[in-house]
Design an enzyme around this catalytic site. Sequence first.
Site, mmCIF file in Angstrom:
data_model
loop_
_atom_site.group_PDB
_atom_site.id
_atom_site.type_symbol
_atom_site.label_atom_id
_atom_site.label_comp_id
_atom_site.label_asym_id
_atom_site.label_seq_id
_atom_site.Cartn_x
_atom_site.Cartn_y
_atom_site.Cartn_z
ATOM 1 N N HIS A 17 0.897 -1.133 -0.030
ATOM 2 C CA HIS A 17 -0.101 0.055 0.129
ATOM 3 C C HIS A 17 0.817 1.198 -0.049
ATOM 4 O O HIS A 17 0.595 2.232 -0.761
ATOM 5 C CB HIS A 17 -0.910 -0.028 1.277
ATOM 6 N N GLU A 18 1.883 1.173 1.095
ATOM 7 C CA GLU A 18 2.656 2.478 0.941
ATOM 8 C C GLU A 18 3.705 2.551 -0.115
ATOM 9 O O GLU A 18 4.031 3.590 -0.638
ATOM 10 C CB GLU A 18 3.476 2.262 2.257
ATOM 11 N N HIS A 21 1.606 4.404 -2.912
ATOM 12 C CA HIS A 21 1.867 5.957 -2.539
ATOM 13 C C HIS A 21 3.361 6.490 -2.984
ATOM 14 O O HIS A 21 3.594 7.657 -3.743
ATOM 15 C CB HIS A 21 1.645 6.298 -1.103
#
Length: 353
Positions: A17-18, A21
Amino acid sequence: MYIILAILLFGVLIAAHEWGHFIAARLCGVTVHEFAIGMGPVVWKKQGKKDTQYTIRALPIGGFCAMEGEEEESDDPHSLGNQGFWKKVAVFAAGAAMNFLVGVVILLALNMGAKGFLLPVIQGGAPEFEQVNGAALEEGDVFYSINGSRVYLASDIDLLLQLADRRPIDLVVLRDGEKVAFENLAVGTYTSPDGDTYQGYGFTRTALVQEATLGLKLKYTWYNAVDFVRIVWYSLKMLVTGSAGVSDLSGPVGIVSTINEVGAQSASVKAALENIAYFGAIIAVNLAVMNLLPIPALDGGHILFLLVSTLSEKLFGRKVPMKYEAAINMVFFALLMGLMLFVTFNDVMKLVN
């Protein structure tokens, strides 16, 4: 062993997820100060290019991507706040997109080993069906939708009939490639093939095995992923309508416990790993959907604030100050943490009892 795998699975999904980003921020020219896997004290760090520090932290759950101007005003032209509307949306949505992609990749890897897929079809109709409904179902009719919801997988039929709760349904089947609709099918008394009477919709079903070609593997991978998204929405709807309560939710403790049970009850280590991977795909897609909800402190909340601020600038000539967004995010973050603590406590009590 399965508990360790469950914890590592959480770490991988959050790191992915990170990473989403991070990649989006880099592509959009946003300065990233730190990309961290895990939480807590730093156990390893490396200074990378473009002033980004990469760290691994002690606790294997969590992670973050610290961007310039993410939580505060900044004059840096490479800050997140100074990027255009669509670049900001891309950065905020990239984490959820990466989780969804991870789920799809896991499903594809599992489906590549499949020998066949089940196609849900009509096995037969009760003798009274045509008289009651004005038209007959034919053996081999392929289930297409129930109450407007697509039947992607054979297991969807049980779910959609359960959601109908014995109320009348609209059924659409495919017959020779053409859609045939049956509206307002009500539960009634019908005769089974062995002559007994039963309460139901007047049809029986089975599933045909389709040989797993590459095209079908790709098709059912997508069907599986879309089905997971729909299940999350159904679950949220049940929470809103009161059909399910907060006590029915599971947090990290409950999910780790479930993964451990899935592994322990599998017939072999290979089956356990496959079942855990499938469960991981469910969690990955779940994270993608939940993070895009328009709730402050989540990625969807950031996108919501971005829309509000953009509209405010168009209508009134000024953006919503970031300090207000930060304050609201802090309040909702505290509420979400409180909910997480409640769910975790509930999970622990279930294990104890």
